[in-house]
Design a protein around this motif. Structure first.
Motif, PDB file in Angstrom:
ATOM      1  N   ILE A 141       0.783  -1.279   0.184  1.00 24.54           N
ATOM      2  CA  ILE A 141       0.049   0.022  -0.039  1.00 24.54           C
ATOM      3  C   ILE A 141       0.814   1.255  -0.020  1.00 24.54           C
ATOM      4  O   ILE A 141       0.559   2.330  -0.930  1.00 24.54           O
ATOM      5  N   ALA A 142       2.026   1.414   0.689  1.00 28.41           N
ATOM      6  CA  ALA A 142       2.881   2.431   0.984  1.00 28.41           C
ATOM      7  C   ALA A 142       3.465   2.512  -0.348  1.00 28.41           C
ATOM      8  O   ALA A 142       3.732   3.737  -0.902  1.00 28.41           O
ATOM      9  N   PHE A 143       4.006   1.596  -1.063  1.00 27.26           N
ATOM     10  CA  PHE A 143       4.533   1.546  -2.455  1.00 27.26           C
ATOM     11  C   PHE A 143       3.633   2.188  -3.425  1.00 27.26           C
ATOM     12  O   PHE A 143       3.907   3.052  -4.282  1.00 27.26           O
ATOM     13  N   TYR A 144       2.223   1.718  -3.439  1.00 24.71           N
ATOM     14  CA  TYR A 144       1.353   2.114  -4.511  1.00 24.71           C
ATOM     15  C   TYR A 144       1.039   3.599  -4.298  1.00 24.71           C
ATOM     16  O   TYR A 144       0.709   4.178  -5.284  1.00 24.71           O
ATOM     17  N   ARG A 145       0.931   4.040  -2.984  1.00 24.77           N
ATOM     18  CA  ARG A 145       0.590   5.446  -2.897  1.00 24.77           C
ATOM     19  C   ARG A 145       1.583   6.333  -2.990  1.00 24.77           C
ATOM     20  O   ARG A 145       1.654   7.312  -3.906  1.00 24.77           O
ATOM     21  N   ASP A 146       3.104   6.041  -2.248  1.00 25.69           N
ATOM     22  CA  ASP A 146       4.051   6.927  -2.561  1.00 25.69           C
ATOM     23  C   ASP A 146       4.894   6.900  -3.698  1.00 25.69           C
ATOM     24  O   ASP A 146       5.563   8.008  -4.078  1.00 25.69           O
ATOM     25  N   VAL A 147       4.936   5.753  -4.481  1.00 30.99           N
ATOM     26  CA  VAL A 147       5.973   5.630  -5.598  1.00 30.99           C
ATOM     27  C   VAL A 147       5.060   5.837  -6.809  1.00 30.99           C
ATOM     28  O   VAL A 147       5.223   6.637  -7.651  1.00 30.99           O
ATOM     29  N   MET A 148       3.925   4.819  -6.853  1.00 33.84           N
ATOM     30  CA  MET A 148       3.066   4.892  -8.061  1.00 33.84           C
ATOM     31  C   MET A 148       2.359   6.240  -8.288  1.00 33.84           C
ATOM     32  O   MET A 148       1.578   6.451  -9.102  1.00 33.84           O
ATOM     33  N   GLY A 149       1.844   6.722  -6.959  1.00 37.91           N
ATOM     34  CA  GLY A 149       0.808   7.950  -6.963  1.00 37.91           C
ATOM     35  C   GLY A 149      -0.562   7.568  -6.931  1.00 37.91           C
ATOM     36  O   GLY A 149      -1.462   8.313  -7.445  1.00 37.91           O
ATOM     37  N   ALA A 150      -0.823   6.328  -6.509  1.00 41.70           N
ATOM     38  CA  ALA A 150      -2.337   5.873  -6.689  1.00 41.70           C
ATOM     39  C   ALA A 150      -3.276   6.610  -5.318  1.00 41.70           C
ATOM     40  O   ALA A 150      -2.596   6.720  -4.356  1.00 41.70           O
ATOM     41  N   THR A 151      -4.310   7.106  -5.929  1.00 39.31           N
ATOM     42  CA  THR A 151      -5.289   7.795  -5.056  1.00 39.31           C
ATOM     43  C   THR A 151      -6.101   7.479  -4.252  1.00 39.31           C
ATOM     44  O   THR A 151      -6.710   7.766  -3.236  1.00 39.31           O
ATOM     45  N   THR A 152      -6.862   6.346  -4.799  1.00 35.63           N
ATOM     46  CA  THR A 152      -7.842   5.641  -4.370  1.00 35.63           C
ATOM     47  C   THR A 152      -7.260   3.928  -3.884  1.00 35.63           C
ATOM     48  O   THR A 152      -7.154   3.149  -4.790  1.00 35.63           O
ATOM     49  N   ILE A 153      -7.009   3.822  -2.564  1.00 37.12           N
ATOM     50  CA  ILE A 153      -6.708   2.377  -2.449  1.00 37.12           C
ATOM     51  C   ILE A 153      -7.855   2.003  -1.169  1.00 37.12           C
ATOM     52  O   ILE A 153      -7.799   2.782  -0.062  1.00 37.12           O
ATOM     53  N   HIS A 154      -8.348   0.926  -1.369  1.00 35.92           N
ATOM     54  CA  HIS A 154      -9.418   0.621  -0.515  1.00 35.92           C
ATOM     55  C   HIS A 154      -8.740  -0.105   0.666  1.00 35.92           C
ATOM     56  O   HIS A 154      -7.619  -0.626   0.832  1.00 35.92           O
ATOM     57  N   ALA A 155      -9.597  -0.328   1.853  1.00 36.60           N
ATOM     58  CA  ALA A 155      -9.229  -0.817   2.895  1.00 36.60           C
ATOM     59  C   ALA A 155      -9.081  -2.459   2.709  1.00 36.60           C
ATOM     60  O   ALA A 155      -9.690  -2.981   1.889  1.00 36.60           O
ATOM     61  N   ALA A 156      -7.851  -2.903   3.351  1.00 40.11           N
ATOM     62  CA  ALA A 156      -7.627  -4.444   2.973  1.00 40.11           C
ATOM     63  C   ALA A 156      -8.666  -5.125   3.949  1.00 40.11           C
ATOM     64  O   ALA A 156      -9.279  -4.771   5.123  1.00 40.11           O
ATOM     65  N   PHE A 157      -8.893  -6.231   3.539  1.00 40.02           N
ATOM     66  CA  PHE A 157      -9.826  -7.382   4.416  1.00 40.02           C
ATOM     67  C   PHE A 157      -9.585  -8.761   4.123  1.00 40.02           C
ATOM     68  O   PHE A 157      -8.800  -9.125   3.290  1.00 40.02           O
ATOM     69  N   ASP A 158      -9.832  -9.579   5.189  1.00 32.79           N
ATOM     70  CA  ASP A 158      -9.275 -11.018   4.885  1.00 32.79           C
ATOM     71  C   ASP A 158     -10.396 -11.549   4.149  1.00 32.79           C
ATOM     72  O   ASP A 158     -11.671 -11.407   4.252  1.00 32.79           O
ATOM     73  N   LEU A 159      -9.968 -12.627   3.320  1.00 38.53           N
ATOM     74  CA  LEU A 159     -10.977 -13.324   2.683  1.00 38.53           C
ATOM     75  C   LEU A 159     -10.760 -15.008   2.602  1.00 38.53           C
ATOM     76  O   LEU A 159     -10.041 -15.382   1.853  1.00 38.53           O
ATOM     77  N   PRO A 160     -11.125 -15.423   3.797  1.00 35.37           N
ATOM     78  CA  PRO A 160     -10.604 -17.015   4.160  1.00 35.37           C
ATOM     79  C   PRO A 160     -11.141 -18.009   3.207  1.00 35.37           C
ATOM     80  O   PRO A 160     -10.566 -18.995   3.044  1.00 35.37           O
ATOM     81  N   VAL A 161     -12.371 -17.514   2.097  1.00 30.33           N
ATOM     82  CA  VAL A 161     -12.804 -18.590   1.460  1.00 30.33           C
ATOM     83  C   VAL A 161     -11.804 -18.755   0.355  1.00 30.33           C
ATOM     84  O   VAL A 161     -11.522 -19.767  -0.373  1.00 30.33           O
ATOM     85  N   GLN A 162     -10.705 -17.807  -0.048  1.00 27.06           N
ATOM     86  CA  GLN A 162      -9.776 -17.734  -1.092  1.00 27.06           C
ATOM     87  C   GLN A 162      -8.393 -18.012  -0.337  1.00 27.06           C
ATOM     88  O   GLN A 162      -7.443 -18.129  -0.892  1.00 27.06           O
ATOM     89  N   GLY A 163      -8.282 -17.798   1.010  1.00 27.75           N
ATOM     90  CA  GLY A 163      -7.079 -18.022   1.696  1.00 27.75           C
ATOM     91  C   GLY A 163      -6.154 -16.849   1.373  1.00 27.75           C
ATOM     92  O   GLY A 163      -4.819 -16.970   1.486  1.00 27.75           O
ATOM     93  N   VAL A 164      -6.738 -15.629   1.199  1.00 24.87           N
ATOM     94  CA  VAL A 164      -5.923 -14.520   1.055  1.00 24.87           C
ATOM     95  C   VAL A 164      -6.326 -13.313   1.724  1.00 24.87           C
ATOM     96  O   VAL A 164      -7.883 -13.197   2.058  1.00 24.87           O
ATOM     97  N   ARG A 165      -5.512 -12.257   2.326  1.00 20.68           N
ATOM     98  CA  ARG A 165      -5.701 -10.973   2.600  1.00 20.68           C
ATOM     99  C   ARG A 165      -5.753 -10.223   1.266  1.00 20.68           C
ATOM    100  O   ARG A 165      -4.984 -10.251   0.563  1.00 20.68           O
TER     101      ARG A 165
END
Ligand SMILES: C[C@@H](C(=O)O)C(=O)SCCNC(=O)CCNC(=O)[C@H](O)C(C)(C)COP(=O)(O)OP(=O)(O)OC[C@H]1O[C@@H](n2cnc3c(N)ncnc32)[C@H](O)[C@@H]1OP(=O)(O)O
Ligand SMILES: [Co+2]
Length: 141
Positions: A22-46
């Motif tokens: 998130i820090a990379f996409y915000r500070d280096v890439m300049g992304a302005t819309t980054i959504h909140a992270a969430f756990d998705l246990p059914v897919q085994g990923v955050r």
């Protein structure tokens, strides 16, 4: 039967740390819309979505020891480009289509990060690209 290939929904990027990414996409890439992270246990990923005007980057971090991306992170400790996700109007039609083509579908459709059913097709049958097929969210039909 015809398979109707729709929008590129997202590019999956595996990461050992969503916080660092998130820090990379915000500070280096300049992304302005980054959504909140969430756990998705059914897919085994955050999961964390980073918006671009035409698509999204889906940051995925392993969740639990059985995560389907655990082997990928072990081989690529810094993370890397992991999958492409295309939308289709009807997941069952798309499933039958890829199976009829002899492409190896990985498991059965399960709910994905956008709340609609998704499935994956093996990279060996997709020109080396792990491919996610996702039913278009209802409001976009
Ligand atoms: C949140 C959700 C959403 O969007 O809604 C998501 O996206 S969840 C995204 C995370 N979930 C998934 O990825 C679920 C589906 N994925 C899987 O079932 C697995 O990751 C596999 C694709 C079967 C790979 O499994 P695993 O890494 O344990 O197998 P492996 O190391 O033996 O690899 C088998 C072969 O596939 C290649 N391989 C592995 N991962 C790859 C990738 N991401 N892109 C391209 N090739 C890949 C390996 O290099 C190897 O090639 P060679 O044989 O040539 O050496
Ligand atoms: Co995905």
């Amino acid at each position: 039967m015809v398979n109707t290939l729709g929008r590129l929904n997202h590019v999956g990027v595996a990461t050992p740390s969503i916080g660092d990414s998130i820090a990379f996409y915000r500070d280096v890439m300049g992304a302005t819309t980054i959504h909140a992270a969430f756990d998705l246990p059914v897919q085994g990923v955050r999961v964390c979505f980073v918006d671009m005007p035409n698509t999204q980057i889906e940051l995925i971090e392993p969740l639990g020891e059985d995560s389907p991306i655990a082997a990928f992170i072990a081989k690529n400790p810094a993370g890397g480009q992991h999958h492409l996700c295309y939308e289709v109007p009807d997941i069952e039609e798309a499933l039958a289509w890829f199976r009829a083509k002899g492409a190896r579908v990985l498991g059965e459709p399960r709910t994905g990060a956008h709340g609609t059913p998704i499935f994956f097709v093996h990279p060996r049958d997709m020109g080396g690209v792990l491919t996610e097929i996702m039913e278009t969210p209802r409001e976009q039909h």
